[in-house]
Structure formats: C-alpha cells, structure tokens
Design a protein around this motif. Sequence first.
Motif, PDB file in Angstrom:
ATOM      1  N   GLN A  79       0.838  -1.267   0.209  1.00  0.00           N
ATOM      2  CA  GLN A  79      -0.009  -0.180   0.008  1.00  0.00           C
ATOM      3  C   GLN A  79       0.656   1.384   0.124  1.00  0.00           C
ATOM      4  O   GLN A  79       0.675   2.281  -0.599  1.00  0.00           O
ATOM      5  N   GLU A  80       1.884   1.379   0.746  1.00  0.00           N
ATOM      6  CA  GLU A  80       2.845   2.309   0.939  1.00  0.00           C
ATOM      7  C   GLU A  80       3.749   2.670  -0.132  1.00  0.00           C
ATOM      8  O   GLU A  80       3.821   3.713  -0.612  1.00  0.00           O
ATOM      9  N   ILE A  81       4.384   1.591  -0.790  1.00  0.00           N
ATOM     10  CA  ILE A  81       5.496   1.860  -1.511  1.00  0.00           C
ATOM     11  C   ILE A  81       4.978   1.414  -2.941  1.00  0.00           C
ATOM     12  O   ILE A  81       5.452   1.734  -4.148  1.00  0.00           O
ATOM     13  N   GLY A  82       3.845   0.573  -3.135  1.00  0.00           N
ATOM     14  CA  GLY A  82       3.215   0.461  -4.494  1.00  0.00           C
ATOM     15  C   GLY A  82       3.611  -0.738  -5.187  1.00  0.00           C
ATOM     16  O   GLY A  82       2.967  -1.470  -5.980  1.00  0.00           O
ATOM     17  N   THR A  83       4.857  -1.406  -4.709  1.00  0.00           N
ATOM     18  CA  THR A  83       5.330  -3.026  -5.200  1.00  0.00           C
ATOM     19  C   THR A  83       6.185  -3.381  -4.316  1.00  0.00           C
ATOM     20  O   THR A  83       6.645  -2.692  -3.234  1.00  0.00           O
ATOM     21  N   ILE A  84       6.423  -4.747  -4.140  1.00  0.00           N
ATOM     22  CA  ILE A  84       7.142  -5.661  -3.442  1.00  0.00           C
ATOM     23  C   ILE A  84       8.666  -6.058  -4.163  1.00  0.00           C
ATOM     24  O   ILE A  84       9.462  -6.035  -3.632  1.00  0.00           O
ATOM     25  N   ASP A  85       8.234  -6.238  -5.489  1.00  0.00           N
ATOM     26  CA  ASP A  85       9.530  -6.802  -6.362  1.00  0.00           C
ATOM     27  C   ASP A  85      10.276  -5.451  -6.278  1.00  0.00           C
ATOM     28  O   ASP A  85       9.829  -4.335  -6.407  1.00  0.00           O
ATOM     29  N   GLY A  86      11.657  -5.688  -6.100  1.00  0.00           N
ATOM     30  CA  GLY A  86      12.494  -4.856  -6.080  1.00  0.00           C
ATOM     31  C   GLY A  86      12.922  -4.175  -4.793  1.00  0.00           C
ATOM     32  O   GLY A  86      13.633  -2.999  -4.614  1.00  0.00           O
ATOM     33  N   LEU A  87      12.107  -4.472  -3.663  1.00  0.00           N
ATOM     34  CA  LEU A  87      12.223  -3.811  -2.534  1.00  0.00           C
ATOM     35  C   LEU A  87      13.726  -4.014  -1.774  1.00  0.00           C
ATOM     36  O   LEU A  87      14.528  -4.846  -1.995  1.00  0.00           O
ATOM     37  N   ARG A  88      14.103  -2.811  -1.304  1.00  0.00           N
ATOM     38  CA  ARG A  88      15.191  -2.993  -0.347  1.00  0.00           C
ATOM     39  C   ARG A  88      14.931  -2.638   0.889  1.00  0.00           C
ATOM     40  O   ARG A  88      14.280  -1.548   1.261  1.00  0.00           O
ATOM     41  N   ILE A  89      15.081  -3.554   2.179  1.00  0.00           N
ATOM     42  CA  ILE A  89      14.416  -3.509   3.262  1.00  0.00           C
ATOM     43  C   ILE A  89      15.683  -3.807   4.431  1.00  0.00           C
ATOM     44  O   ILE A  89      16.540  -4.646   4.070  1.00  0.00           O
ATOM     45  N   ALA A  90      15.698  -3.058   5.464  1.00  0.00           N
ATOM     46  CA  ALA A  90      16.462  -3.168   6.484  1.00  0.00           C
ATOM     47  C   ALA A  90      15.580  -3.930   7.683  1.00  0.00           C
ATOM     48  O   ALA A  90      14.821  -3.186   7.975  1.00  0.00           O
ATOM     49  N   MET A  91      16.025  -5.233   7.985  1.00  0.00           N
ATOM     50  CA  MET A  91      15.487  -5.644   9.365  1.00  0.00           C
ATOM     51  C   MET A  91      16.242  -5.234  10.368  1.00  0.00           C
ATOM     52  O   MET A  91      17.588  -5.735  10.390  1.00  0.00           O
ATOM     53  N   VAL A  92      15.694  -4.775  11.574  1.00  0.00           N
ATOM     54  CA  VAL A  92      16.733  -4.202  12.501  1.00  0.00           C
ATOM     55  C   VAL A  92      16.437  -4.559  13.785  1.00  0.00           C
ATOM     56  O   VAL A  92      15.242  -4.560  14.254  1.00  0.00           O
ATOM     57  N   GLY A  93      17.353  -4.951  14.878  1.00  0.00           N
ATOM     58  CA  GLY A  93      17.115  -5.083  15.969  1.00  0.00           C
ATOM     59  C   GLY A  93      17.206  -6.538  16.481  1.00  0.00           C
ATOM     60  O   GLY A  93      18.349  -7.230  16.319  1.00  0.00           O
ATOM     61  N   ASP A  94      16.200  -7.246  17.036  1.00  0.00           N
ATOM     62  CA  ASP A  94      16.239  -8.528  17.386  1.00  0.00           C
ATOM     63  C   ASP A  94      15.819  -9.715  16.590  1.00  0.00           C
ATOM     64  O   ASP A  94      14.542 -10.091  16.530  1.00  0.00           O
ATOM     65  N   LEU A  95      16.789  -9.799  15.760  1.00  0.00           N
ATOM     66  CA  LEU A  95      16.466 -10.858  14.714  1.00  0.00           C
ATOM     67  C   LEU A  95      16.529 -12.331  15.070  1.00  0.00           C
ATOM     68  O   LEU A  95      15.765 -13.165  14.489  1.00  0.00           O
ATOM     69  N   ALA A  96      17.164 -12.562  16.101  1.00  0.00           N
ATOM     70  CA  ALA A  96      17.324 -13.932  16.647  1.00  0.00           C
ATOM     71  C   ALA A  96      16.009 -14.428  17.257  1.00  0.00           C
ATOM     72  O   ALA A  96      15.734 -15.609  17.070  1.00  0.00           O
ATOM     73  N   GLN A  97      15.434 -13.354  17.803  1.00  0.00           N
ATOM     74  CA  GLN A  97      14.126 -13.928  18.686  1.00  0.00           C
ATOM     75  C   GLN A  97      12.974 -13.317  18.292  1.00  0.00           C
ATOM     76  O   GLN A  97      11.955 -13.476  18.869  1.00  0.00           O
TER      77      GLN A  97
END
Length: 313
Positions: free
Chosen positions: A146-164
Amino acid sequence: MKLHHIIEAQQFDRATLAELFEASRQMEEIVRKGGVADYPNRIMAALFYEPSTRTRFSFEAAMHRLGGRVVTTENATEFSSVSKGETLEDTIRILNGYADLIVIRHFEVGAAQRAAAVSRAPIINAGDGVGQHPTQALLDLYTIQQEIGTIDGLRIAMVGDLAQGRTVRSLAYLLGKFKDVKIYFVAPSILRMKDDILDYLRDHGVACKEEDDLEKVIPEVNVVYQTRVQKERFGDRIADYEKCRGLYIITPATLRRLRRDAIIMHPLPRVGEIAMEVDQDPRAAYFRQAQNGLYVRMALLRMVLGAPERHEG
Ligand code: CP
C-alpha cells in the motif's frame, strides 16, 4: 482462495497473497461503513498465553466487524484450566465444541502446529514463541504494498532482535516469494538472523547482507523495519540484554539520511527504539501498519470461514 489452518508464512503463494490484499482493501471500505453482518452464527475463540494488544484486539474487532461473535481469554496459562495441568491438546479439543475457529498465541515454538494436529476448527497462529507470526507478516507485506506500491525490487533493512523476532522470520519467508528483493539484516552478533532463514532466502534468490551499522544501510533502503529487543526472551541473560538494548534508535537525524519515498515500520510495541519525534514524519508508517492489521485479519477470517451465511428476508 481457501486455507484451513494458518500456521506459517510459507503457506501463502503469490496468487493467494494478491487475493488476500484485494480482500483487505475491500475490508477497509467495509470498516468505513461500520461493518457487515456476514457471520451472525460463527464464534471465534481467542486463546492467548502471551500478552498482546494489537493481535488480540484486532482479531476480536475483525470478527465483530464481520458480524461474528468472540469468546476469549488473555493470560491463558493463569486464566484457563492449563493452570490445573490441562494440556494444550485437550484445551483445543474442548474449544472445538464451542467455537468455529481458534486464534492462538503461545510461548512455545510449534504450539499452533500441535493445536492444528488435534483441531477440526481452523487454527490461526497469532505467534508461537520465537517461531513465527504469520498474520503480522501478512499485514506487514500489505502495508509495504500500500505504501510503496510494489514488493518486487524492495530494499529493506530488518533491524534489532532478529534472533528472537518471530515477525521478521515470517516476513522473510514471504519476501522470498518476490523478485529482486534485497534484505539488510542489521543486528549485533548475538541477535543476528538465524541460519535457517538465511539459507531459505539464498535458496530462493533473495540477496541478503548482514550488517551491524544501521547508519551505513539507511540511505540504501525503501523500508526500515525496526524491532524491539525483547527483554522477556533473554531469561536470566540480563547482561546480554543490556549489551543489545538501545544500539539502534531511529531519530530525526536518521530521517534526514532516509530516502524521501522510504518508510519506517515496526510491529510494535516500541520501547524507545523509535524516538517519539519521528511520529510526525509522513514516512513513519507504524501506526498505519497496525491499523492495516484489522483489514488483513478480517480478510483472513473470511478466508477461513468461507462464503458469508445467507439470511432470510
Ligand atoms: N505486533 C504484535 O504482535 O503486537 P502485540 O504483541 O501487541 O499483539
């Protein structure tokens, strides 16, 4: 589009996601009009063994907006007969006699799968320990669409507690279905993303990069997906928690280096990892994201309950 149990993000293919998102957009319109009376004879049981604000209230509100009814317990470890020693399996067998679907949040990985193994009624996993949180990932993906208009081509940073973090695990599985996605996993070494997810993404052609410096990544991405360092998952490893908390905080200074068309997301709750001053920026999408949870969960309930009931008159 019909799924019975919803246990893990891998169950969703792109066609099902597209249908779910179209249905979610229709739900926004239904909510604007106050709701519908599609399921007057259906009952949803919400069985929560871990605390929740968004997931439990949005599922319950979703069922009410669709005209269904809800039976519920929060803190099921204390407020259900589990406190007397009843097993999860027996609890589910009993709820099958009372409700048409069961939404469960549990502290053990695999609990929703165990529930599904003994349940005729659809089971929806609302979070199983550090395992998965598939409905959160679905609303996250819907928010990105909804916000970006597409998911293909996305550049995303997942930040923080990734192990849990179960939300990032489920979201990573969903992103593995899209083209030309690059994920930056930003975490200190003790909270780095687990190898099972990294292996899955590499097998599915998703570019991944592990980083411990958020500042390097900020100008590169369309989405910053911030997460809370979950104190409750450290047990007696207090020193590890103290080492990790507060390492990555999104502030107005972060926003100055972020693309103008990028967004900040967070599954919430936050406990300091996004400064309150950030909320005023239009790129702060986390409250819109939480609102989307209502629409996506309404669409999911429709998917598992099937066609609305017909009424006389
Ligand atoms: N995002 C999320 O699962 O929030 P709650 O724990 O409040 O349900």
